[in-house]
Design a protein around this motif. Structure first.
Motif, mmCIF file in Angstrom:
data_model
loop_
_atom_site.group_PDB
_atom_site.id
_atom_site.type_symbol
_atom_site.label_atom_id
_atom_site.label_comp_id
_atom_site.label_asym_id
_atom_site.label_seq_id
_atom_site.Cartn_x
_atom_site.Cartn_y
_atom_site.Cartn_z
ATOM 1 N N HIS A 141 0.835 -1.210 0.000
ATOM 2 C CA HIS A 141 0.000 0.000 0.000
ATOM 3 C C HIS A 141 0.862 1.249 0.000
ATOM 4 O O HIS A 141 1.839 1.365 0.728
ATOM 5 N N ASP A 148 5.953 2.316 6.766
ATOM 6 C CA ASP A 148 4.563 1.910 6.522
ATOM 7 C C ASP A 148 3.945 2.878 5.519
ATOM 8 O O ASP A 148 3.347 3.840 5.897
ATOM 9 N N GLU A 203 -5.517 1.506 2.297
ATOM 10 C CA GLU A 203 -5.208 0.337 3.137
ATOM 11 C C GLU A 203 -5.427 0.671 4.594
ATOM 12 O O GLU A 203 -6.007 -0.104 5.349
ATOM 13 N N GLU A 204 -4.957 1.855 5.002
ATOM 14 C CA GLU A 204 -5.021 2.222 6.418
ATOM 15 C C GLU A 204 -6.451 2.403 6.913
ATOM 16 O O GLU A 204 -6.702 2.378 8.097
ATOM 17 N N ASP A 240 4.524 -5.444 3.702
ATOM 18 C CA ASP A 240 3.968 -4.354 4.519
ATOM 19 C C ASP A 240 4.204 -4.578 6.006
ATOM 20 O O ASP A 240 3.342 -4.269 6.820
ATOM 21 N N TYR A 279 9.614 -1.341 14.107
ATOM 22 C CA TYR A 279 8.284 -1.101 13.533
ATOM 23 C C TYR A 279 7.223 -0.842 14.600
ATOM 24 O O TYR A 279 6.529 0.164 14.556
HETATM 25 ZN ZN LIG Z 1 0.942 -0.724 6.360
#
Ligand SMILES: [Zn+2]
Length: 525
Positions: free
Chosen positions: A319, A331, A365-366, A402, A468
Motif C-alpha cells: 500500500h 509503513d 489500506e489504512e 507491509d 516497527y
Molecule cells: Zn501498512
C-alpha cells in the motif's frame, strides 16, 4: 527384484523431474542478485515516495504526488499500461497546513503535536490563546456536566497513563529460535477463517468504547476550539497518530484535534489539575478536499510472452497510502519501493516473462484495505457471494510487503500447504542472506488478505521487526532515516526472484480450497 528396481528408478526419475520443476534458474538468480545488490535504486525510490511526496494519506495531495510519480517512473522503465486506476468512492482528502501549539504560562514551552487526520481547524486566522478545560469523568454519565461548557475552549480529557523507561532495545531482528518455531508450526484447523461469534466480550473494553463514543459526540456538539489527546503507546517524543474524524462524503467536520506527545500531555494535565494557571497558544489549520472522491491504485505491467501463458498474471504490491504524522517510510513506502525496485530489476535484465507481471500500489489500506479489496471485487471475485470473474482463474499469486523496512526472513504460507515446497526451493539461493523460513502460519492486517479471501494465493513475507512496533508504525517518526538500505536491497532481490519464478513456472501456484460464499442471495420464487 528387477521389477522393484525398475519401479524405484522410475519413481526416482519422477521425483527428480518433479523436484527440478521448481528449482530456480541459477544463472538468472545470480543476475537478479547482482543488479539488486550492486546497482540498487531502492533508496532513491524511497526518497521520492517519502521526502519528496510528503505524507500520503489516502486521497490527499501527497498521495496523488506519490502515485503520479510512481506511475511515470514505472512507465519510464518500460512497463506497459501504467495508470492510476479508480477503485470506487473513498471520500474526502485531507491535509494539515499549519500546526503550532505551545504553553505560554506558567512559562514558555513548545509542545510536540500532530493534528489527527480528518479533523478541523482552530477558529480565526491567527494564533489563539486560552486556558485549558480538563474533563474528568469516570463514565458517560459523568460527561453530562460538561454540556454547554466547552464551546471555543481548549479541552483535554483526564488520562491515567504513566510513562516508563524502555528497558529493552527499540529495534530487533528475529532470532533463529523464533524462525525455527515459525517453520515448525502445523496447519491449524480452519486457519483461514477464525471462528466468528461466541467470543467473550471484554466488559471493560465495551464500557471504554461507549465512553469514547459519548465523548466524541460531546465534542462534535459543543464545538470546542481545540481538543487535545494523547496515546499512551508513545513516549520519548514519538506520537502514535491516525484518524480523528470521518472521511466519508457527508461526514461532519469535527473540531481541531491535536495528538500531543505523552510527555507534554501529562505535564499539562498535572499543572491544570493542580490549579496552576496555564495558558496555551495555538494555531491549527487543516484542509479537506472534495473535488474528487474516488480512490486510486497505481497499476503497471511487464507483458507476458508465452502464447499460452501471457494472459495469466503474477501480481506484486504494497500500500502506497500512509498516515500523515510523518512520511510513512516503513509503513509503507518501504514495501512500495521494494516492489518498484523488483520490477525495475526485471526490466533492466530485460526478462521476457512467460506470464504477465503486474505491480499494484494500493490506496485506502489504512482505512480498511479499501484499494485492494475493491480491486479484487472489480477484477477477480466478490468475497461475499463468491461470484467469480474470468480473471479469477488467471492470477497465479499476489505477493505483498507491509511489515516495515526489515529484510525478508521467509514467507507466510497463509495456510497454503502445497506452496511450501515450492517456496523452500525458491528461497534456497538466498539462504546466505537470512531468508529461509517457510511457515504455514497466517499473517493478517494487510492487502494479501483481500486476495486470500477469494481463494487467489496471496502471500506476505516474514520481515525483521526492526523498530516497527516500537517507534515507526503510524507515528511521527516514520521517516526515511529509519530505512536500512541493505535490508531493502535484500528484499528487492527476493521479490524479483519470486515474481520471476512464478512467471516462469509451468503451472500456476497451487491454490487452497475455494472459500464458501458468506451469504447466499435470496432466490426469487
Ligand atoms: Zn501498512
Amino acid at each position: 527384484m528387477r521389477k522393484i528396481f525398475l519401479f524405484s528408478t522410475i519413481q526416482f526419475l519422477f521425483l527428480l523431474v518433479f523436484a527440478q520443476n521448481d528449482a530456480p534458474d541459477i544463472e538468472m538468480m545470480k543476475k537478479i542478485r547482482q543488479e539488486a545488490m550492486e546497482n540498487s535504486k531502492v533508496m532513491d525510490i524511497a526518497f521520492h515516495l517519502t521526502d519528496v511526496s510528503g505524507p500520503r494519506l489516502t486521497a490527499s495531495p501527497g498521495y496523488m504526488n506519490a502515485a503520479n510519480w510512481a506511475k511515470t517512473k514505472l512507465a519510464g522503465w518500460g512497463l506497459k499500461n501504467a495508470s492510476l486506476e479508480p477503485w470506487g468512492e473513498f471520500g474526502k482528502g485531507w491535509q494539515q497546513e499549519r500546526s503550532y501549539i505551545a504553553m505560554t504560562k506558567p512559562y514558555y514551552q513548545p509542545f510536540i503535536a500532530v493534528p489527527r487526520a480528518w479533523t478541523g481547524s482552530t477558529p480565526g486566522n491567527t494564533i489563539m490563546k486560552s486556558d485549558v478545560t480538563l474533563i474528568k469523568a469516570k463514565d458517560s454519565a459523568e460527561l453530562i456536566q460538561y454540556i454547554g461548557k466547552l464551546k471555543n475552549k481548549i479541552v483535554m480529557t483526564w488520562m491515567s497513563d504513566t510513562l516508563r523507561p524502555s528497558f529493552s532495545a527499540d529495534a530487533s531482528r528475529y532470532a533463529d529460535t523464533v524462525l525455527t518455531r515459525m517453520a515448525a508450526a502445523v496447519p491449524r484447523e480452519n486457519a483461514q477463517r477464525p471462528a466468528q461469534g461466541n467470543r467473550p466480550v471484554n466488559a471493560n473494553f465495551a464500557t471504554m468504547q461507549a465512553f469514547q463514543r459519548t465523548l466524541t459526540k460531546l465534542m462534535n456538539d459543543e464545538k470546542p476550539a481545540l481538543v487535545l489527546s494523547m496515546n499512551g503507546r508513545g513516549n520519548d517524543g514519538t506520537i502514535f497518530v491516525s484518524g480523528g474524524g470521518q472521511y466519508t462524503k457527508d461526514a461532519v467536520e469535527p473540531p481541531a484535534s491535536l495528538m500531543l506527545s505523552s510527555d507534554d500531555y501529562l505535564r499539562l494535565q498535572r499543572l491544570v489539575n493542580a490549579g496552576i494557571k496555564v495558558e496555551i497558544e495555538t494555531d491549527v489549520k487543516t484542509r479537506f478536499f472534495t473535488d474528487d472522491l474516488k480512490g486510486y491504485n497505481v497499476i503497471a505491467e511487464i507483458s507476458g510472452t508465452d502464447p499460452k501463458l501471457k494472459d495469466e498474471v503474477v501480481m506484486l504490491g504494497g500500500h502506497l497510502d500512509s498516515w500523515h504524522g510523518a512520511t510513512g517510510a516503513t509503513d509503507n513506502a518501504a514495501g512500495c519501493a521494494v516492489m518498484m525496485e523488483a520490477v525495475r530489476i526485471l526490466k533492466t535484465l530485460n526478462v521476457q516473462p512467460r506470464r504477465t507481471i503486474r505491480i499494484a500500489l494500493w490506496s485506502g489500506e489504512e482505512q480498511g484495505l479499501h484499494g485492494s479489496r475493491n480491486y479484487v471485487k472489480n477484477h477477480l471475485a466478490d468475497p461475499v457471494t463468491m461470484q467469480l470473474k474470468p480473471e479469477h482463474g488467471k492470477v497465479s499469486a499476489y505477493y505483498n510487503l507491509d511489515n516495515g523496512g526489515g529484510k525478508i526472513r521467509g514467507i507466510y504460507l497463509q495456510g497454503n500447504t502445497a506452496a511450501g515446497p515450492v517456496f523452500s526451493k525458491w528461497l534456497e539461493p538466498f539462504a546466505d542472506m537470512g531468508a529461509a523460513t517457510v511457515t504455514i502460519n497466517n499473517t493478517g492486517s494487510t492487502d494479501h488478505v483481500a486476495f486470500d479471501a477469494v481463494g487467489v494465493p496471496g502471500f506476505q513475507f516474514i520481515q525483521d521487526p526492526l523498530e516497527y512496533s516500537t517507534r515507526t508504525h503510524h507515528t511521527n517518526m516514520d521517516t526515511y532515516d529509519h530505512l536500512i538500505p541493505d535490508d531493502l536491497k535484500q528484499a528487492s532481490m527476493i521479490l524479483a526472484s519470486f515474481v520471476y519464478n512464478t512467471a516462469q513456472r509451468d503451472e500456476k501456484l497451487p491454490r487452497k480450497e475455494l472459500p464458501k460464499a458468506r451469504e447466499v442471495p435470496a432466490r426469487p420464487f
